[in-house]
Design an enzyme around this catalytic site. Sequence first.
Site, PDB file in Angstrom:
ATOM      1  N   CYS A  34       0.812  -1.276   0.056  1.00 33.16           N
ATOM      2  CA  CYS A  34       0.090  -0.102   0.068  1.00 33.16           C
ATOM      3  C   CYS A  34       0.722   1.301   0.102  1.00 33.16           C
ATOM      4  O   CYS A  34       0.257   2.237  -0.040  1.00 33.16           O
ATOM      5  CB  CYS A  34      -0.819   0.139   1.168  1.00 33.16           C
ATOM      6  SG  CYS A  34       0.040  -0.199   2.949  1.00 33.16           S
ATOM      7  N   ASP A  36       2.180   2.422   2.432  1.00 37.70           N
ATOM      8  CA  ASP A  36       2.194   3.362   3.634  1.00 37.70           C
ATOM      9  C   ASP A  36       3.407   3.278   4.494  1.00 37.70           C
ATOM     10  O   ASP A  36       4.319   2.183   4.376  1.00 37.70           O
ATOM     11  CB  ASP A  36       1.089   2.898   4.634  1.00 37.70           C
ATOM     12  CG  ASP A  36      -0.230   3.274   4.128  1.00 37.70           C
ATOM     13  OD1 ASP A  36      -0.204   3.858   3.200  1.00 37.70           O
ATOM     14  OD2 ASP A  36      -1.269   2.576   4.656  1.00 37.70           O
ATOM     15  N   CYS A  59      -2.854   4.831   6.476  1.00 36.03           N
ATOM     16  CA  CYS A  59      -4.230   4.889   6.668  1.00 36.03           C
ATOM     17  C   CYS A  59      -4.625   5.133   8.078  1.00 36.03           C
ATOM     18  O   CYS A  59      -3.729   5.083   8.894  1.00 36.03           O
ATOM     19  CB  CYS A  59      -4.939   3.471   6.234  1.00 36.03           C
ATOM     20  SG  CYS A  59      -4.463   2.079   7.392  1.00 36.03           S
ATOM     21  N   CYS A 103      -2.165  -3.313   9.328  1.00 39.43           N
ATOM     22  CA  CYS A 103      -1.731  -2.038   9.662  1.00 39.43           C
ATOM     23  C   CYS A 103      -1.032  -1.724  10.860  1.00 39.43           C
ATOM     24  O   CYS A 103      -0.020  -0.950  11.441  1.00 39.43           O
ATOM     25  CB  CYS A 103      -2.968  -0.910   9.716  1.00 39.43           C
ATOM     26  SG  CYS A 103      -3.795  -1.531   8.186  1.00 39.43           S
TER      27      CYS A 103
HETATM   28 FE1  FES Z   1      -1.520   0.179   4.675  1.00 39.57          FE
HETATM   29 FE2  FES Z   1      -3.095   0.370   6.615  1.00 39.57          FE
HETATM   30  S1  FES Z   1      -3.777   0.370   4.487  1.00 39.57           S
HETATM   31  S2  FES Z   1      -0.961   0.411   6.630  1.00 39.57           S
END
Ligand code: FES
Length: 143
Positions: A34, A36, A59, A103
């Site tokens: 993702c 992140d 997120c 996450c």
């Molecule tokens: Fe990637 Fe939560 S969607 S860390």
Amino acid sequence: MLYSEVVMDHFMNPRNVGTIADADGVGEVGNAKCGDIMRIYLKIKNDVIEDVKFETFGCGSAIASSSMATEMIKGKPLSQALTLTNKAVAEALDGLPAHKLHCSVLAEEAIKNAIKNYYDKNGIEYNEEQFKESAHEHGHCDI
Ligand code: FES
């Protein structure tokens, strides 16, 4: 309701957001899927985490997890912070939806990386086992 009140609270009012300019340890992890990213800054004195701050480009669940995780390790000895699991963070948040559990892994790993960074910088010996990639589920980041 998908998210618990605790998650919403930590998402809307995250604790310990920011950076520490003269941090003793900094750890960063990213989720390849993702994109992140989470960064943890630690101020350490006598093996105790005196202060902790985080930056998360991620997120809502990642933000809530980092906020809760930093609250859980603040003022604690490093040995205790190293035992923090993403499961404990998720439990303290009154649960996360199953597809958001990964996450919370970011928070656990960023904290471990920051402690490892502190040990490396100061030439402190440690047991590599403590920093092994844990067998968490990585990868699926279906937002
Ligand atoms: Fe990637 Fe939560 S969607 S860390």
